[in-house]
Design an enzyme around this catalytic site. Sequence first.
Site, PDB file in Angstrom:
ATOM      1  N   LYS A 176      83.797  24.628 -48.645  1.00 16.31           N
ATOM      2  CA  LYS A 176      82.623  23.612 -49.242  1.00 16.31           C
ATOM      3  C   LYS A 176      81.472  23.381 -47.838  1.00 16.31           C
ATOM      4  CE  LYS A 176      85.317  21.064 -51.355  1.00 16.31           C
ATOM      5  NZ  LYS A 176      86.428  20.630 -51.783  1.00 16.31           N
ATOM      6  N   THR A 207      80.327   8.202 -48.853  1.00 17.70           N
ATOM      7  CA  THR A 207      81.122  10.497 -49.174  1.00 17.70           C
ATOM      8  C   THR A 207      82.752  10.194 -50.197  1.00 17.70           C
ATOM      9  OG1 THR A 207      81.338  11.467 -47.594  1.00 17.70           O
ATOM     10  CG2 THR A 207      79.662  11.590 -48.242  1.00 17.70           C
ATOM     11  N   GLY A 209      84.523  10.592 -52.411  1.00 13.76           N
ATOM     12  CA  GLY A 209      85.257  11.705 -53.331  1.00 13.76           C
ATOM     13  C   GLY A 209      83.916  12.534 -54.410  1.00 13.76           C
ATOM     14  N   THR A 210      83.936  12.738 -52.471  1.00  9.93           N
ATOM     15  CA  THR A 210      82.782  14.204 -52.882  1.00  9.93           C
ATOM     16  C   THR A 210      83.638  15.486 -54.144  1.00  9.93           C
ATOM     17  OG1 THR A 210      83.071  14.530 -51.094  1.00  9.93           O
ATOM     18  CG2 THR A 210      81.132  13.825 -51.647  1.00  9.93           C
ATOM     19  N   GLY A 211      84.387  15.321 -52.680  1.00 10.67           N
ATOM     20  CA  GLY A 211      85.322  16.940 -53.243  1.00 10.67           C
ATOM     21  C   GLY A 211      86.041  16.636 -55.112  1.00 10.67           C
ATOM     22  N   CYS A 212      86.829  15.446 -55.003  1.00 12.76           N
ATOM     23  CA  CYS A 212      86.981  15.285 -56.632  1.00 12.76           C
ATOM     24  C   CYS A 212      85.506  15.240 -57.682  1.00 12.76           C
ATOM     25  CB  CYS A 212      87.734  13.972 -56.804  1.00 12.76           C
ATOM     26  SG  CYS A 212      88.800  13.693 -55.635  1.00 12.76           S
TER      27      CYS A 212
HETATM   28  N1  ATP Z   1      76.184  13.919 -47.282  1.00 18.75           N
HETATM   29  C1  ATP Z   1      76.071  14.841 -47.845  1.00 18.75           C
HETATM   30  N2  ATP Z   1      74.334  15.082 -48.378  1.00 18.75           N
HETATM   31  C2  ATP Z   1      74.559  16.201 -49.440  1.00 18.75           C
HETATM   32  N3  ATP Z   1      75.465  17.255 -50.188  1.00 18.75           N
HETATM   33  C3  ATP Z   1      77.225  16.769 -48.723  1.00 18.75           C
HETATM   34  C4  ATP Z   1      77.115  15.694 -48.443  1.00 18.75           C
HETATM   35  N4  ATP Z   1      78.476  15.124 -47.802  1.00 18.75           N
HETATM   36  C5  ATP Z   1      79.489  16.650 -48.580  1.00 18.75           C
HETATM   37  N5  ATP Z   1      77.794  17.550 -49.800  1.00 18.75           N
HETATM   38  C6  ATP Z   1      79.035  18.261 -50.439  1.00 18.75           C
HETATM   39  O1  ATP Z   1      79.475  17.291 -51.478  1.00 18.75           O
HETATM   40  C7  ATP Z   1      80.400  18.698 -51.894  1.00 18.75           C
HETATM   41  C8  ATP Z   1      81.531  18.347 -51.215  1.00 18.75           C
HETATM   42  O2  ATP Z   1      82.269  18.458 -50.265  1.00 18.75           O
HETATM   43  P1  ATP Z   1      83.097  18.303 -49.642  1.00 18.75           P
HETATM   44  O3  ATP Z   1      83.041  18.891 -48.572  1.00 18.75           O
HETATM   45  O4  ATP Z   1      82.357  16.984 -48.968  1.00 18.75           O
HETATM   46  O5  ATP Z   1      84.291  18.061 -49.983  1.00 18.75           O
HETATM   47  P2  ATP Z   1      85.699  17.266 -49.938  1.00 18.75           P
HETATM   48  O6  ATP Z   1      85.339  17.239 -47.955  1.00 18.75           O
HETATM   49  O7  ATP Z   1      86.703  18.258 -50.745  1.00 18.75           O
HETATM   50  O8  ATP Z   1      85.657  15.902 -49.748  1.00 18.75           O
HETATM   51  P3  ATP Z   1      86.124  14.578 -49.939  1.00 18.75           P
HETATM   52  O9  ATP Z   1      85.738  13.516 -49.320  1.00 18.75           O
HETATM   53  O10 ATP Z   1      86.303  14.151 -51.126  1.00 18.75           O
HETATM   54  O11 ATP Z   1      88.392  15.108 -49.678  1.00 18.75           O
HETATM   55  C9  ATP Z   1      79.985  19.821 -51.860  1.00 18.75           C
HETATM   56  O12 ATP Z   1      78.779  20.199 -52.106  1.00 18.75           O
HETATM   57  C10 ATP Z   1      79.283  19.619 -49.569  1.00 18.75           C
HETATM   58  O13 ATP Z   1      78.172  20.611 -49.314  1.00 18.75           O
HETATM   59  C1  HMH Z   2      94.358  10.168 -54.994  1.00 16.29           C
HETATM   60  C2  HMH Z   2      92.867  10.908 -54.182  1.00 16.29           C
HETATM   61  N1  HMH Z   2      92.652  12.298 -54.098  1.00 16.29           N
HETATM   62  C3  HMH Z   2      91.859  13.070 -52.976  1.00 16.29           C
HETATM   63  C4  HMH Z   2      91.171  12.126 -52.263  1.00 16.29           C
HETATM   64  C5  HMH Z   2      90.469  13.288 -51.498  1.00 16.29           C
HETATM   65  O1  HMH Z   2      89.238  12.195 -51.061  1.00 16.29           O
HETATM   66  C6  HMH Z   2      91.387  10.601 -52.322  1.00 16.29           C
HETATM   67  N2  HMH Z   2      91.186  10.045 -51.774  1.00 16.29           N
HETATM   68  N3  HMH Z   2      91.950  10.386 -53.414  1.00 16.29           N
END
Ligand code: ATP
Ligand code: HMH
Length: 270
Positions: A176, A207, A209-212
């Site tokens: 990602k 952003t 929790g975006t990854g979750c």
């Molecule tokens: N500002 C943004 N605008 C549009 N898409 C975004 C933005 N930030 C993240 N994304 C998208 O959101 C999704 C989650 O990606 P991200 O790389 O943020 O995950 P992560 O780092 O695992 O998340 P977390 O912050 O929850 O750990 C991906 O599809 C990424 O491209």
């Molecule tokens: C419990 C938990 N899982 C994943 C993330 C990553 O966003 C977080 N902040 N907290």
Amino acid sequence: MNHVTCALTIAGTDPSGGAGIQADLKTFQELKCYGMSVITSAVAQNTTGVKDIHHLPLDFLEKQLQSISEDMPVHALKTGMIAQKDMMKVIAEWIPEINAYYVMDPVMISQSGDSLSEEESREVLRKQLLPLTSLVTPNIPEAEEITGKRIETEEDMKEAAEAIVKNFGAGAALVKGGHRAGAAIDYLFDGNEIHAFESERIQTENTHGTGCTYSAAITAYLAQGLSLVEAVKQAKYFVTEAIRYSFDLGHGSGPTNHFATREEVSNKWI
Ligand SMILES: Nc1ncnc2c1ncn2[C@@H]1O[C@H](COP(=O)(O)OP(=O)(O)OP(=O)(O)O)[C@@H](O)[C@H]1O
Ligand SMILES: Cc1ncc(CO)c(N)n1
């Protein structure tokens, strides 16, 4: 008999509701899956950061997993935060009992920069969990940690996705690009070819929790029988809208909006 699609998350908690188990269950519900959850660690956190972490005892983790496998159907499952190597081992032994898609979000560091996994767990993640996955969804720092290689260019992202499948045995890998500048592009290697999923970058601090949310949405769509590529495509749309209409809540990085793809909501809550 009615048919309900069942999705399970194995992850840590977020009392402020934007990440972890809470984000996963909201996403499952929104995407019309019956959601279930097994908690690895209780995390005292909010939009500004992590205050403390309480790891649940291993035998209790096992009992939660048994509670699912002896009683409930699982069509797809995801794992999020699994902080300790022994927890990973318990989960790695349990997953093959369940005949379901497995999406791993290899959570290592929270958005706020706090560590959510112990250094020594990385080897177990690579050796025991990755080979069980249908899909793993690392962000760039996580993909670097898994492959041991720096990722700077889009070419590096594609190579990392391919290496995670070919060298570490993941079913597929989605690297990602949320942490880069410019458009938000993610690269999927499905074992055969690279697919790109792109959206514009939304200018927001919200952003958390975006990854979750993204990996939970992929899990829900796989549970419903979509192909891998279609599941990622739909989930990318879901997370993009969730970021676009994210909530200005809390004093830090606010949470995504799990209702955002509902027509009536995106018209109302901007
Ligand atoms: N500002 C943004 N605008 C549009 N898409 C975004 C933005 N930030 C993240 N994304 C998208 O959101 C999704 C989650 O990606 P991200 O790389 O943020 O995950 P992560 O780092 O695992 O998340 P977390 O912050 O929850 O750990 C991906 O599809 C990424 O491209
Ligand atoms: C419990 C938990 N899982 C994943 C993330 C990553 O966003 C977080 N902040 N907290």
